[in-house]
Design a protein around this motif. Structure first.
Motif, PDB file in Angstrom:
ATOM      1  N   ASP A 190       0.828  -1.214   0.000  1.00 31.47           N
ATOM      2  CA  ASP A 190       0.000   0.000   0.000  1.00 31.47           C
ATOM      3  C   ASP A 190       0.856   1.255   0.000  1.00 31.47           C
ATOM      4  N   ASP A 191       2.072   1.140   0.528  1.00 34.61           N
ATOM      5  CA  ASP A 191       2.955   2.308   0.565  1.00 34.61           C
ATOM      6  C   ASP A 191       3.602   2.571  -0.780  1.00 34.61           C
ATOM      7  N   VAL A 192       3.486   1.611  -1.673  1.00 33.87           N
ATOM      8  CA  VAL A 192       4.071   1.783  -2.998  1.00 33.87           C
ATOM      9  C   VAL A 192       2.944   2.201  -3.939  1.00 33.87           C
ATOM     10  N   ALA A 193       3.018   3.448  -4.381  1.00 28.81           N
ATOM     11  CA  ALA A 193       1.956   3.939  -5.260  1.00 28.81           C
ATOM     12  C   ALA A 193       2.329   3.659  -6.704  1.00 28.81           C
ATOM     13  N   GLY A 194       1.319   3.540  -7.546  1.00 32.91           N
ATOM     14  CA  GLY A 194       1.567   3.277  -8.963  1.00 32.91           C
ATOM     15  C   GLY A 194       2.240   1.927  -9.135  1.00 32.91           C
ATOM     16  N   LEU A 195       3.098   1.848 -10.141  1.00 27.73           N
ATOM     17  CA  LEU A 195       3.890   0.635 -10.409  1.00 27.73           C
ATOM     18  C   LEU A 195       3.038  -0.634 -10.397  1.00 27.73           C
ATOM     19  N   LYS A 196       1.883  -0.536 -11.033  1.00 26.07           N
ATOM     20  CA  LYS A 196       0.932  -1.660 -10.961  1.00 26.07           C
ATOM     21  C   LYS A 196       1.524  -2.947 -11.490  1.00 26.07           C
ATOM     22  N   PRO A 231      15.321   4.278 -13.544  1.00 23.09           N
ATOM     23  CA  PRO A 231      16.030   5.466 -13.077  1.00 23.09           C
ATOM     24  C   PRO A 231      16.030   5.556 -11.549  1.00 23.09           C
ATOM     25  N   PRO A 232      16.955   6.318 -10.998  1.00 24.52           N
ATOM     26  CA  PRO A 232      17.014   6.434  -9.538  1.00 24.52           C
ATOM     27  C   PRO A 232      15.728   7.028  -8.968  1.00 24.52           C
ATOM     28  N   GLY A 233      15.367   6.570  -7.809  1.00 23.43           N
ATOM     29  CA  GLY A 233      14.223   7.147  -7.116  1.00 23.43           C
ATOM     30  C   GLY A 233      12.873   6.671  -7.591  1.00 23.43           C
ATOM     31  N   THR A 234      12.864   5.631  -8.434  1.00 25.49           N
ATOM     32  CA  THR A 234      11.569   5.156  -8.915  1.00 25.49           C
ATOM     33  C   THR A 234      10.964   4.104  -7.991  1.00 25.49           C
ATOM     34  N   GLY A 235      11.611   3.828  -6.906  1.00 30.45           N
ATOM     35  CA  GLY A 235      10.989   2.951  -5.904  1.00 30.45           C
ATOM     36  C   GLY A 235      11.452   1.509  -5.939  1.00 30.45           C
ATOM     37  N   LYS A 236      12.654   1.258  -6.433  1.00 34.57           N
ATOM     38  CA  LYS A 236      13.138  -0.128  -6.494  1.00 34.57           C
ATOM     39  C   LYS A 236      13.358  -0.683  -5.081  1.00 34.57           C
ATOM     40  N   THR A 237      14.070   0.098  -4.296  1.00 38.19           N
ATOM     41  CA  THR A 237      14.333  -0.348  -2.929  1.00 38.19           C
ATOM     42  C   THR A 237      13.023  -0.437  -2.146  1.00 38.19           C
ATOM     43  N   LEU A 238      12.182   0.543  -2.382  1.00 42.94           N
ATOM     44  CA  LEU A 238      10.894   0.569  -1.682  1.00 42.94           C
ATOM     45  C   LEU A 238      10.098  -0.698  -1.988  1.00 42.94           C
ATOM     46  N   LEU A 239      10.105  -1.080  -3.258  1.00 42.81           N
ATOM     47  CA  LEU A 239       9.362  -2.263  -3.676  1.00 42.81           C
ATOM     48  C   LEU A 239       9.928  -3.509  -2.997  1.00 42.81           C
ATOM     49  N   GLU A 368      -1.086   9.366  -7.344  1.00 47.18           N
ATOM     50  CA  GLU A 368      -1.103   8.320  -6.304  1.00 47.18           C
ATOM     51  C   GLU A 368       0.070   8.472  -5.343  1.00 47.18           C
ATOM     52  N   ILE A 369       1.241   8.758  -5.924  1.00 48.99           N
ATOM     53  CA  ILE A 369       2.424   8.896  -5.061  1.00 48.99           C
ATOM     54  C   ILE A 369       2.252  10.089  -4.129  1.00 48.99           C
ATOM     55  N   PHE A 370       1.729  11.202  -4.697  1.00 48.80           N
ATOM     56  CA  PHE A 370       1.463  12.367  -3.843  1.00 48.80           C
ATOM     57  C   PHE A 370       0.532  11.965  -2.708  1.00 48.80           C
ATOM     58  N   VAL A 372       0.082   9.126  -1.294  1.00 47.81           N
ATOM     59  CA  VAL A 372       0.768   8.322  -0.268  1.00 47.81           C
ATOM     60  C   VAL A 372       1.562   9.226   0.670  1.00 47.81           C
ATOM     61  N   HIS A 373       2.282  10.175   0.072  1.00 52.03           N
ATOM     62  CA  HIS A 373       3.158  10.997   0.906  1.00 52.03           C
ATOM     63  C   HIS A 373       2.424  12.126   1.608  1.00 52.03           C
ATOM     64  N   LEU A 374       1.227  12.465   1.112  1.00 46.85           N
ATOM     65  CA  LEU A 374       0.482  13.554   1.756  1.00 46.85           C
ATOM     66  C   LEU A 374      -0.275  13.052   2.980  1.00 46.85           C
ATOM     67  N   SER A 396      10.609  11.746 -10.226  1.00 49.20           N
ATOM     68  CA  SER A 396      10.543  10.371  -9.722  1.00 49.20           C
ATOM     69  C   SER A 396       9.801  10.371  -8.387  1.00 49.20           C
ATOM     70  N   GLY A 397       9.500   9.175  -7.926  1.00 48.50           N
ATOM     71  CA  GLY A 397       8.833   9.035  -6.628  1.00 48.50           C
ATOM     72  C   GLY A 397       9.630   9.707  -5.519  1.00 48.50           C
ATOM     73  N   ALA A 398      10.957   9.574  -5.613  1.00 47.98           N
ATOM     74  CA  ALA A 398      11.801  10.169  -4.578  1.00 47.98           C
ATOM     75  C   ALA A 398      11.707  11.692  -4.619  1.00 47.98           C
ATOM     76  N   ASP A 399      11.646  12.261  -5.847  1.00 49.60           N
ATOM     77  CA  ASP A 399      11.507  13.724  -5.966  1.00 49.60           C
ATOM     78  C   ASP A 399      10.199  14.175  -5.329  1.00 49.60           C
ATOM     79  N   ILE A 400       9.143  13.402  -5.573  1.00 52.67           N
ATOM     80  CA  ILE A 400       7.831  13.787  -5.049  1.00 52.67           C
ATOM     81  C   ILE A 400       7.844  13.725  -3.523  1.00 52.67           C
ATOM     82  N   ALA A 401       8.443  12.660  -2.991  1.00 48.02           N
ATOM     83  CA  ALA A 401       8.556  12.553  -1.528  1.00 48.02           C
ATOM     84  C   ALA A 401       9.317  13.757  -0.987  1.00 48.02           C
ATOM     85  N   ASN A 402      10.340  14.158  -1.729  1.00 42.92           N
ATOM     86  CA  ASN A 402      11.147  15.303  -1.330  1.00 42.92           C
ATOM     87  C   ASN A 402      10.325  16.589  -1.351  1.00 42.92           C
TER      88      ASN A 402
HETATM   89  P1  ADP Z   1      15.474   3.596  -5.884  1.00 43.46           P
HETATM   90  O1  ADP Z   1      14.687   3.221  -7.095  1.00 43.46           O
HETATM   91  O2  ADP Z   1      16.561   4.536  -6.238  1.00 43.46           O
HETATM   92  O3  ADP Z   1      15.876   2.433  -5.082  1.00 43.46           O
HETATM   93  P2  ADP Z   1      13.884   4.175  -3.617  1.00 43.46           P
HETATM   94  O4  ADP Z   1      13.080   2.946  -3.627  1.00 43.46           O
HETATM   95  O5  ADP Z   1      14.980   4.237  -2.630  1.00 43.46           O
HETATM   96  O6  ADP Z   1      14.462   4.456  -5.034  1.00 43.46           O
HETATM   97  O7  ADP Z   1      12.906   5.397  -3.428  1.00 43.46           O
HETATM   98  C1  ADP Z   1      13.238   6.496  -2.625  1.00 43.46           C
HETATM   99  C2  ADP Z   1      12.023   7.080  -1.987  1.00 43.46           C
HETATM  100  O8  ADP Z   1      11.117   7.595  -2.952  1.00 43.46           O
HETATM  101  C3  ADP Z   1      11.215   6.070  -1.229  1.00 43.46           C
HETATM  102  O9  ADP Z   1      11.665   5.924   0.070  1.00 43.46           O
HETATM  103  C4  ADP Z   1       9.803   6.649  -1.272  1.00 43.46           C
HETATM  104  O10 ADP Z   1       9.616   7.574  -0.242  1.00 43.46           O
HETATM  105  C5  ADP Z   1       9.791   7.400  -2.580  1.00 43.46           C
HETATM  106  N1  ADP Z   1       9.123   6.635  -3.635  1.00 43.46           N
HETATM  107  C6  ADP Z   1       9.654   6.198  -4.778  1.00 43.46           C
HETATM  108  N2  ADP Z   1       8.757   5.556  -5.543  1.00 43.46           N
HETATM  109  C7  ADP Z   1       7.622   5.558  -4.865  1.00 43.46           C
HETATM  110  C8  ADP Z   1       6.314   5.027  -5.115  1.00 43.46           C
HETATM  111  N3  ADP Z   1       6.010   4.377  -6.229  1.00 43.46           N
HETATM  112  N4  ADP Z   1       5.377   5.215  -4.175  1.00 43.46           N
HETATM  113  C9  ADP Z   1       5.645   5.879  -3.057  1.00 43.46           C
HETATM  114  N5  ADP Z   1       6.841   6.395  -2.754  1.00 43.46           N
HETATM  115  C10 ADP Z   1       7.815   6.258  -3.632  1.00 43.46           C
END
Ligand code: ADP
Length: 638
Positions: A190-196, A231-239, A368-370, A372-374, A396-402
């Motif tokens: 649920d914390d991962v938005a999009g990326l269906k 690309p960086p920040g697209t949520g790979k680690t998060l996933l 969706e990402i907004f 989650v973070h809002l 990217s997702g990371a930019d939006i979180a930022n």
């Molecule tokens: P990377 O792809 O570089 O591993 P991360 O998974 O570390 O990126 O993402 C960094 C941060 O960006 C996450 O901790 C999260 O807050 C935010 N983020 C990225 N993608 C998403 C997403 N799809 N949904 C919600 N938050 C996201």
């Protein structure tokens, strides 16, 4: 269980060792104190000859190790006055009572003979010889050795207990963090938005592990490895963290760089250990973040530097991926944003069979990402998530979180109770353009140039049909730049030739305005010119958009030419490309100048407004430049 035993061992160990230390020490002390020689009196040869030997008091003489002569006095003579001092000692009865240090045996013997000259033969005392092991001598070399050994044991034990970082003894051990079912991460899907699509794929993996039977009964093999790229920040680690949270299996996570150490062979042994641990806990998941740290292509690395250690680690990784069967219940997840530099062997099916590409989010995904973070942010009703999402294309997702975090910080700085839309737009501007630097001092003349430069961008793009709509122009210095024009880019996956041309023309608008108004150009256009040149080369050499050169592309996705430092085309072709790029840019520059000469009044008016207000928003732009006809024209065409 294994862990508990370990700690028990550790506790009982110190006792054993301390007993050992104690034993050794007492042993030495005893040997020193019980040494009979230590309790005997030393006398000179002369004393001995005159007062003892010549008087017939001596029972025997024992020369020990050819160094010392032990003198034994006859027991019945001990009561005499001259032996008073030694007769009270502990070894007075047994002897020896005296010792003499001798120089050489020959002279010692001759002296003894001389002293006994007058004594009857049967009364004479002979000299006996003995070789004795002398403990006190041994101490002189044993003690330093013992100290070194004790110190060494101490250091080793400290390291084992983790007192010195715990890494020396365990450096071959994997440093993977294990998150078990009970200590699992709190991140869920649920914390991962999009990326269906990615979520579906990865959920399937979790399912494989839980019910392998369902898949294997049909003859399917469970994938061994899944590579998350993008690309960086697209949520790979998060996933991956979400997988750890959702899958009810042990999850080992570590970063690729943790394999690479300065010690040779450590990486490989860490890989081995990691897989061993994971297999012991199967079904389980291994997650290697930034796998490019180890998985870098071996050919590429060779050309510049060779790193055997990394190569060994990679080979071990490949071997482990091959080594475990499809049904051992271990799945390897790996993430990287540099899939292009990974070794091809790593990417082939059978190792990382599945590649999941995470793209930059689309507008809907950004909403969706907004959201989650809002969730955790207190905000008022002015916040328009849709608008925020459209203002952040390519983020990217990371930019939006930022941005969300920056907005909350900005609002807090303004001592507001809630975060509103303006904070979000300011946060976005800050993330894109850097910090506003109102305090930067610009001379009025420079300000005049900057105002006309930015107005030039605005006016050209307003009158060009294929440029994104303009939202704001500002001449407040921000980061490194002195001014900026903000656009609202459309979501697009491909760019047409006309769009490229118009973009180049709008980018050149700044420099063109300087020339049209002042007849003089400045260095302020550096950034624009760099972008324009790159874009033009891209059009001609990569996208095959030039009429004269035709649909040729010298784009090199394999990075081969880059590493060979050579060009994939002839010198002749290089010249032609340069010529066409030059032609393209100068044509667009003339076009920009034409537009600006035609709309010189608007340009001047907008520049004046910028000088007064520093910022011109959409309303100001419409008021000065009129409704944007260009866009309407385009609509009719469509
Ligand atoms: P990377 O792809 O570089 O591993 P991360 O998974 O570390 O990126 O993402 C960094 C941060 O960006 C996450 O901790 C999260 O807050 C935010 N983020 C990225 N993608 C998403 C997403 N799809 N949904 C919600 N938050 C996201």
């Amino acid at each position: 269980m294994a862990k508990k035993n370990d700690s028990k061992d550790k506790k009982s160990n110190p006792f054993n060792l301390y007993w050992l230390y104690g034993f050794i020490l007492t042993f030495f002390l005893i040997t020193i104190f019980l040494n009979p020689i230590s309790d005997t009196k030393e006398i000179t040869m002369l004393q001995f000859e005159q007062t003892m030997l010549s008087q017939g008091d001596v029972q025997k003489i024992v020369v020990v190790n050819k160094e010392v002569a032990e003198i034994y006095i006859k027991p019945d003579r001990l009561s005499e006055k001259k032996f008073e001092d030694v007769s009270k000692k502990a070894n007075a009865q047994t002897g020896p009572q005296y010792i003499i240090k001798i120089g050489s045996i020959e002279s010692f013997e001759s002296k003894i003979d001389k002293a006994q000259e007058d004594i009857a033969l049967n009364e004479k005392v002979g000299v006996q010889y003995e070789d004795r092991y002398n403990w006190t001598d041994s101490i002189s070399w044993l003690l330093p050795l013992l100290i070194i050994v004790v110190f060494w044991i101490f250091i080793l034990r400290r390291m084992r207990m983790g007192g010195m970082g715990g890494s020396m003894m365990n450096f071959g051990k994997s440093t993977a963090k294990l998150s078990n079912i009970d200590t699992k991460s709190k991140v869920t899907f649920d914390d991962v938005a999009g990326l269906k699509e990615a979520k579906v794929e990865i959920m399937e993996v979790v399912d494989f592990l839980k019910n392998p039977g369902e898949y294997t009964k049909l003859g399917a093999k469970i994938p061994k490895g899944i590579l998350l790229t993008g690309p960086p920040g697209t949520g790979k680690t998060l996933l991956a963290r979400a997988v750890a949270g959702e899958a009810q299996v042990p999850f080992f996570s570590l970063s690729g760089s943790e394999f690479v150490e300065m010690f040779v062979g450590v990486g490989a042994s860490r890989v081995r250990d990691l897989f061993k641990q994971a297999k012991a806990k199967a079904p389980s998941i291994i997650f290697i973040d930034e796998i490019d740290a180890v998985g870098r292509s071996r050919d590429q690395a060779k050309s510049f530097q060779s790193n055997d250690e990394r190569e060994n680690t990679l080979n071990q990784l490949l071997a482990e991926l091959d080594g475990f069967g499809a049904n051992t219940g271990v799945i390897v997840l790996a993430a990287t944003n540099r899939v292009d530099i990974l070794d091809k062997a790593l990417l082939r099916a059978g190792r990382f069979d599945r590649h999941i590409y995470l793209e930059l989010p689309t507008k809907i995904e950004r909403v969706e990402i907004f959201n989650v973070h809002l969730k955790s942010i207190k905000m008022d009703e002015t916040v328009d998530v849709e608008l925020l999402a459209s203002l952040t294309p390519g983020f990217s997702g990371a930019d939006i979180a930022n941005i969300c975090n920056e907005a909350a910080l900005l609002a807090a700085r303004k001592k507001k109770d809630v975060v509103s839309q303006i904070d979000f737009t300011q946060a976005r501007d800050r993330v894109v353009g850097g910090l506003e630097r109102s305090s930067k001092i610009i001379s009025p003349k420079e300000k005049l140039i900057v105002a006309h430069h930015e107005a030039g961008h605005a006016v050209t793009s307003w009158h060009l049909p294929h440029v994104d709509s303009l939202v704001k122009v500002s001449i407040i210095p921000r980061g490194k730049s002195l001014g900026a024009a903000w656009y609202l880019p459309e979501e697009r996956l491909i760019v047409t030739k006309s769009q490229f041309m118009d973009q180049i023309c709008a980018l050149l608008g700044g420099r063109a305005a300087e020339e049209v108004i002042f007849g003089e150009i400045s260095s302020g256009a550096l950034d624009d010119l760099e972008k324009v040149t790159k874009q033009a080369y891209g059009m001609v050499a990569y996208y095959g958009m030039d009429d004269n050169i035709g649909p040729l592309s010298f784009y090199d996705s394999s990075g081969q030419y880059q590493s060979m430092l050579s060009k994939p085309y002839s010198e002749e072709m290089g010249k032609q490309i340069d010529k066409e790029v030059h032609h393209l840019i100068t044509t667009q520059y003339e076009r920009a100048k034409d537009i600006l000469t035609k709309h010189k009044d608007e340009l001047k008016e907008l520049a004046q407004l910028l000088l007064d207000k520093e910022v011109a928003d959409k309303e100001d732009l419409v008021q000065i430049l009129g409704k944007r006809k260009a866009k309407e024209l385009l609509k009719i065409e469509e």
